[in-house]
Design a protein around this motif. Structure first.
Motif, PDB file in Angstrom:
ATOM      1  N   ALA A   1     -39.629   4.374  -1.561  1.00  0.00           N
ATOM      2  CA  ALA A   1     -39.186   3.531  -0.440  1.00  0.00           C
ATOM      3  C   ALA A   1     -40.316   3.466   0.591  1.00  0.00           C
ATOM      4  O   ALA A   1     -40.533   4.408   1.362  1.00  0.00           O
ATOM      5  CB  ALA A   1     -37.911   4.094   0.184  1.00  0.00           C
TER       6      ALA A   1
ATOM      7  N   LYS B   1     -40.833   2.073   3.360  1.00  0.00           N
ATOM      8  CA  LYS B   1     -40.633   2.154   4.813  1.00  0.00           C
ATOM      9  C   LYS B   1     -40.800   3.577   5.347  1.00  0.00           C
ATOM     10  O   LYS B   1     -41.034   3.773   6.532  1.00  0.00           O
ATOM     11  CB  LYS B   1     -39.275   1.580   5.224  1.00  0.00           C
ATOM     12  CG  LYS B   1     -38.088   2.495   5.025  1.00  0.00           C
ATOM     13  CD  LYS B   1     -36.864   1.919   5.749  1.00  0.00           C
ATOM     14  CE  LYS B   1     -35.696   2.873   5.719  1.00  0.00           C
ATOM     15  NZ  LYS B   1     -35.025   2.919   4.401  1.00  0.00           N
TER      16      LYS B   1
ATOM     17  N   GLU C   1     -39.986   0.228  -3.492  1.00  0.00           N
ATOM     18  CA  GLU C   1     -38.882  -0.479  -2.831  1.00  0.00           C
ATOM     19  C   GLU C   1     -39.368  -0.894  -1.453  1.00  0.00           C
ATOM     20  O   GLU C   1     -39.874  -0.055  -0.695  1.00  0.00           O
ATOM     21  CB  GLU C   1     -37.654   0.433  -2.713  1.00  0.00           C
ATOM     22  CG  GLU C   1     -36.414  -0.282  -2.212  1.00  0.00           C
ATOM     23  CD  GLU C   1     -36.103  -0.070  -0.735  1.00  0.00           C
ATOM     24  OE1 GLU C   1     -35.165  -0.718  -0.249  1.00  0.00           O
ATOM     25  OE2 GLU C   1     -36.787   0.737  -0.063  1.00  0.00           O
TER      26      GLU C   1
ATOM     27  N   ARG D   1     -25.685  -4.700  -3.539  1.00  0.00           N
ATOM     28  CA  ARG D   1     -25.642  -3.418  -2.821  1.00  0.00           C
ATOM     29  C   ARG D   1     -24.224  -3.115  -2.374  1.00  0.00           C
ATOM     30  O   ARG D   1     -23.654  -3.835  -1.554  1.00  0.00           O
ATOM     31  CB  ARG D   1     -26.568  -3.442  -1.612  1.00  0.00           C
ATOM     32  CG  ARG D   1     -26.508  -2.124  -0.845  1.00  0.00           C
ATOM     33  CD  ARG D   1     -27.566  -2.021   0.201  1.00  0.00           C
ATOM     34  NE  ARG D   1     -27.490  -0.744   0.888  1.00  0.00           N
ATOM     35  CZ  ARG D   1     -28.287  -0.380   1.880  1.00  0.00           C
ATOM     36  NH1 ARG D   1     -29.219  -1.213   2.314  1.00  0.00           N
ATOM     37  NH2 ARG D   1     -28.159   0.792   2.459  1.00  0.00           N
TER      38      ARG D   1
ATOM     39  N   HIS E   1     -26.623  -1.625  -6.661  1.00  0.00           N
ATOM     40  CA  HIS E   1     -27.504  -0.798  -5.840  1.00  0.00           C
ATOM     41  C   HIS E   1     -26.644  -0.071  -4.814  1.00  0.00           C
ATOM     42  O   HIS E   1     -25.691  -0.650  -4.286  1.00  0.00           O
ATOM     43  CB  HIS E   1     -28.529  -1.696  -5.124  1.00  0.00           C
ATOM     44  CG  HIS E   1     -29.355  -0.988  -4.094  1.00  0.00           C
ATOM     45  ND1 HIS E   1     -29.262  -1.281  -2.751  1.00  0.00           N
ATOM     46  CD2 HIS E   1     -30.271  -0.010  -4.197  1.00  0.00           C
ATOM     47  CE1 HIS E   1     -30.110  -0.508  -2.077  1.00  0.00           C
ATOM     48  NE2 HIS E   1     -30.741   0.269  -2.933  1.00  0.00           N
TER      49      HIS E   1
ATOM     50  N   HIS F   1     -27.196   2.890  -1.594  1.00  0.00           N
ATOM     51  CA  HIS F   1     -27.958   3.884  -0.806  1.00  0.00           C
ATOM     52  C   HIS F   1     -26.998   4.303   0.294  1.00  0.00           C
ATOM     53  O   HIS F   1     -26.905   3.669   1.326  1.00  0.00           O
ATOM     54  CB  HIS F   1     -29.228   3.234  -0.256  1.00  0.00           C
ATOM     55  CG  HIS F   1     -29.984   4.104   0.711  1.00  0.00           C
ATOM     56  ND1 HIS F   1     -30.645   5.253   0.323  1.00  0.00           N
ATOM     57  CD2 HIS F   1     -30.191   3.979   2.040  1.00  0.00           C
ATOM     58  CE1 HIS F   1     -31.232   5.792   1.390  1.00  0.00           C
ATOM     59  NE2 HIS F   1     -30.970   5.051   2.442  1.00  0.00           N
TER      60      HIS F   1
ATOM     61  N   SER G   1     -28.143   9.818   3.721  1.00  0.00           N
ATOM     62  CA  SER G   1     -29.366  10.590   3.588  1.00  0.00           C
ATOM     63  C   SER G   1     -29.153  11.982   4.141  1.00  0.00           C
ATOM     64  O   SER G   1     -28.337  12.200   5.042  1.00  0.00           O
ATOM     65  CB  SER G   1     -30.534   9.831   4.212  1.00  0.00           C
ATOM     66  OG  SER G   1     -30.806  10.276   5.472  1.00  0.00           O
TER      67      SER G   1
ATOM     68  N   MET H   1     -32.662  11.817  -0.309  1.00  0.00           N
ATOM     69  CA  MET H   1     -32.666  13.225  -0.726  1.00  0.00           C
ATOM     70  C   MET H   1     -33.003  14.118   0.477  1.00  0.00           C
ATOM     71  O   MET H   1     -33.894  13.824   1.258  1.00  0.00           O
ATOM     72  CB  MET H   1     -33.679  13.438  -1.844  1.00  0.00           C
ATOM     73  CG  MET H   1     -33.287  12.768  -3.150  1.00  0.00           C
ATOM     74  SD  MET H   1     -33.376  10.959  -3.018  1.00  0.00           S
ATOM     75  CE  MET H   1     -32.669  10.439  -4.551  1.00  0.00           C
TER      76      MET H   1
ATOM     77  N   GLU I   1     -34.723   5.719  -5.352  1.00  0.00           N
ATOM     78  CA  GLU I   1     -35.787   5.207  -4.477  1.00  0.00           C
ATOM     79  C   GLU I   1     -35.924   6.084  -3.232  1.00  0.00           C
ATOM     80  O   GLU I   1     -35.635   5.644  -2.124  1.00  0.00           O
ATOM     81  CB  GLU I   1     -35.522   3.741  -4.108  1.00  0.00           C
ATOM     82  CG  GLU I   1     -34.094   3.496  -3.656  1.00  0.00           C
ATOM     83  CD  GLU I   1     -33.776   2.051  -3.320  1.00  0.00           C
ATOM     84  OE1 GLU I   1     -34.490   1.156  -3.787  1.00  0.00           O
ATOM     85  OE2 GLU I   1     -32.801   1.832  -2.573  1.00  0.00           O
ATOM     86  N   PRO I   2     -36.368   7.339  -3.405  1.00  0.00           N
ATOM     87  CA  PRO I   2     -36.567   8.202  -2.245  1.00  0.00           C
ATOM     88  C   PRO I   2     -37.771   7.775  -1.414  1.00  0.00           C
ATOM     89  O   PRO I   2     -38.716   7.174  -1.934  1.00  0.00           O
ATOM     90  CB  PRO I   2     -36.811   9.582  -2.859  1.00  0.00           C
ATOM     91  CG  PRO I   2     -37.195   9.350  -4.272  1.00  0.00           C
ATOM     92  CD  PRO I   2     -36.750   7.984  -4.667  1.00  0.00           C
ATOM     93  N   GLY I   3     -37.720   8.092  -0.133  1.00  0.00           N
ATOM     94  CA  GLY I   3     -38.846   7.869   0.759  1.00  0.00           C
ATOM     95  C   GLY I   3     -39.268   9.185   1.376  1.00  0.00           C
ATOM     96  O   GLY I   3     -40.245   9.813   0.981  1.00  0.00           O
ATOM     97  N   ARG I   4     -38.458   9.635   2.348  1.00  0.00           N
ATOM     98  CA  ARG I   4     -38.788  10.835   3.133  1.00  0.00           C
ATOM     99  C   ARG I   4     -39.128  12.044   2.256  1.00  0.00           C
ATOM    100  O   ARG I   4     -40.125  12.722   2.492  1.00  0.00           O
ATOM    101  CB  ARG I   4     -37.599  11.180   4.040  1.00  0.00           C
ATOM    102  CG  ARG I   4     -37.935  12.196   5.122  1.00  0.00           C
ATOM    103  CD  ARG I   4     -36.670  12.642   5.871  1.00  0.00           C
ATOM    104  NE  ARG I   4     -35.908  11.530   6.392  1.00  0.00           N
ATOM    105  CZ  ARG I   4     -35.979  11.067   7.645  1.00  0.00           C
ATOM    106  NH1 ARG I   4     -36.793  11.630   8.499  1.00  0.00           N
ATOM    107  NH2 ARG I   4     -35.230  10.048   8.021  1.00  0.00           N
TER     108      ARG I   4
ATOM    109  N   TYR J   1     -41.694   8.625   8.328  1.00  0.00           N
ATOM    110  CA  TYR J   1     -40.953   8.224   9.539  1.00  0.00           C
ATOM    111  C   TYR J   1     -41.583   8.879  10.776  1.00  0.00           C
ATOM    112  O   TYR J   1     -40.889   9.482  11.595  1.00  0.00           O
ATOM    113  CB  TYR J   1     -39.473   8.598   9.436  1.00  0.00           C
ATOM    114  CG  TYR J   1     -38.776   7.993   8.232  1.00  0.00           C
ATOM    115  CD1 TYR J   1     -38.385   6.656   8.238  1.00  0.00           C
ATOM    116  CD2 TYR J   1     -38.528   8.741   7.092  1.00  0.00           C
ATOM    117  CE1 TYR J   1     -37.752   6.091   7.136  1.00  0.00           C
ATOM    118  CE2 TYR J   1     -37.903   8.188   5.983  1.00  0.00           C
ATOM    119  CZ  TYR J   1     -37.513   6.867   6.010  1.00  0.00           C
ATOM    120  OH  TYR J   1     -36.896   6.316   4.926  1.00  0.00           O
TER     121      TYR J   1
HETATM  122  C1  PLP Z   1     -34.518   3.947   3.784  1.00  0.00           C
HETATM  123  C2  PLP Z   1     -34.036   3.637   2.430  1.00  0.00           C
HETATM  124  C3  PLP Z   1     -34.402   4.432   1.341  1.00  0.00           C
HETATM  125  C4  PLP Z   1     -35.195   5.708   1.496  1.00  0.00           C
HETATM  126  O1  PLP Z   1     -34.458   6.647   2.182  1.00  0.00           O
HETATM  127  P1  PLP Z   1     -35.052   8.140   2.398  1.00  0.00           P
HETATM  128  O2  PLP Z   1     -34.044   8.807   3.241  1.00  0.00           O
HETATM  129  O3  PLP Z   1     -36.363   7.969   3.078  1.00  0.00           O
HETATM  130  O4  PLP Z   1     -35.184   8.739   1.044  1.00  0.00           O
HETATM  131  C5  PLP Z   1     -34.002   4.045   0.080  1.00  0.00           C
HETATM  132  N1  PLP Z   1     -33.252   2.918  -0.097  1.00  0.00           N
HETATM  133  C6  PLP Z   1     -32.867   2.140   0.927  1.00  0.00           C
HETATM  134  C7  PLP Z   1     -32.045   0.949   0.675  1.00  0.00           C
HETATM  135  C8  PLP Z   1     -33.236   2.472   2.219  1.00  0.00           C
HETATM  136  O5  PLP Z   1     -32.832   1.711   3.243  1.00  0.00           O
END
Ligand code: PLP
Length: 387
Positions: free
Chosen positions: A43, A45, A64, A129, A197, A199, A202, A234, A267-270, A367
């Motif tokens: 992810a 962002k 993503e 979603r 989808h 999400h 978190s 995650m 799709e993890p980011g953090r 972030y």
């Molecule tokens: C922000 C976001 C993520 C990533 O979330 P993390 O907490 O950073 O892992 C994944 N999918 C979607 C749709 C998001 O908005």
């Protein structure tokens, strides 16, 4: 308290972000290895820094993105890597972008996608979603499990499925048997339903994330789709910076949940990038006001907004100290240079600091810089170092 020694060569130009690309590479490889047969997207962002994306690219199946800006950024760096575009409030240009997967957030968004017009030239592969009504208590952020602007409730998804079923049509299966097929009224490129989808939250641990995954999979199977993106979120602990999400348990759990023929994606980011970044700065002034000790550092939350936005104390990785390396002392509140009481990086930390000391904040790889209000007070930007 010190997680590691101070960086061997502290950059002269402070404040600075210092990214440990080797640590990111090793971490991403470990996450990848724990995910047997599950697709991994990052992810963007969480941190779109190009150097980080280059390290992540060989370990992920795709990226993503949540805006046209992120899409252009990723495309410029990796023209051939799969990209999923999501996010509420997509513009027409974003809806019509050429992406591997489009995450549709509302029935009206799908109507706009299906609307006739010269711009609808190419097919769109869509995941709907869903915001399922499942318990997400304990989450640090809740995107689902109740009324939020993210995704659709099951009624909204049902509305989308109706829109995607051609009038008087067939059995609702696409040519690949994987779901309904939608055509714009003018017969322009088909909008293909690929799956679901979600999400939802978190900050949950592996066991809770697997419970959510099971609920989402049940729901998707009820709709007859075989592709499911389970989102990110995650858990990451800012109070326990050495703790890691249990990727092994999560990966094994997903492998057990997955049925033959199903495509699972996360799709993890953090949890991928947060650990690889530090924010390093220098103490400008130390003072006592009404009995409380404050250390004012160069920079502040306009560089690293994370502690202000999450309401936490940013963990210290290392510091030089008047009392020797990592010296302890009377609790001191570390603040930045902004003229607002919200510019607090960490409260009442038991470290001894004097003007000139260097302070390194951990967990600044996600972030952090990219969510900060850089222009407030017009201080200089930090330097960026990659090692
Ligand atoms: C922000 C976001 C993520 C990533 O979330 P993390 O907490 O950073 O892992 C994944 N999918 C979607 C749709 C998001 O908005």
């Amino acid at each position: 308290m010190p997680l590691s020694a101070p960086l061997s060569a502290v950059p002269g130009d402070l404040p600075a972000y210092v990214y440990d690309l080797a640590a990111l590479d090793a971490h991403a490889a470990a996450v990848r290895a724990a995910l047997d047969g599950v697709e991994l997207y990052y992810a963007v962002k969480a941190n779109p820094d190009a150097e980080l994306l280059r390290v992540l690219a060989p370990h992920v199946d795709g990226f993503e993105v949540a805006s046209g800006g992120e899409l252009a950024h990723v495309r410029a760096l990796f023209p051939d890597t799969p990209v999923a575009l999501g996010g509420p409030g997509k513009t027409d240009a974003e809806l019509l972008a050429d992406v591997t997967r489009l995450h549709v957030e509302s029935p009206s968004e799908l109507r706009r996608l299906l609307a006739p017009g010269p711009s609808r030239r190419r097919p769109a592969d869509v995941l709907l979603r869903v915001n399922l009504d499942v318990p997400v208590e304990g989450a640090s952020l809740a995107m689902g499990g109740g009324a939020t602007p993210f995704g659709m409730d099951p009624d909204g998804v049902a509305e989308c499925l109706d829109l995607l079923s051609p009038p008087g049509g067939h059995d609702g299966r696409g040519p690949d048997g994987h779901g309904p097929d939608g055509h714009g009224p003018d017969g322009h490129g088909p909008v293909r339903l690929r799956g679901i989808h979600a999400h939802l939250a978190s900050g949950l641990d592996a066991a809770r994330m697997l419970e959510l995954a099971a609920a989402v999979l049940d729901y998707a199977r009820g709709l007859g789709v075989t592709e499911v993106n389970l989102g990110g979120g995650m858990a990451v602990s800012y109070t326990d910076p050495v703790a890691r999400f249990d990727w092994k348990t999560y990966g094994e759990g997903l492998a057990a949940l997955r049925r033959p023929g199903e495509v699972l994606r996360i799709e993890p980011g953090r949890a991928l990038t947060v650990y690889c970044g530090r924010y390093v700065t220098r103490v400008i002034d130390v003072k006592r006001v009404h009995g409380e000790l404050f250390a004012v550092v160069a920079g502040g939350t306009h560089h690293i907004r994370t502690p202000a936005t999450k309401g936490h104390d940013q963990p210290l990785a290392a510091w030089t100290s008047a009392g020797g390396p990592g010296g302890h002392g009377e609790p001191v509140t570390i603040v930045g240079q902004l003229c607002t009481p919200k510019d607090v990086l960490a409260r009442r930390v038991p470290v001894r600091l004097e003007a000139g000391d260097v302070v390194e904040f951990a967990m600044a790889g996600a972030y952090a810089w990219n969510i900060s209000h850089h222009d407030f007070l017009m201080h200089p930007e930090p330097a960026f170092h990659y090692r």
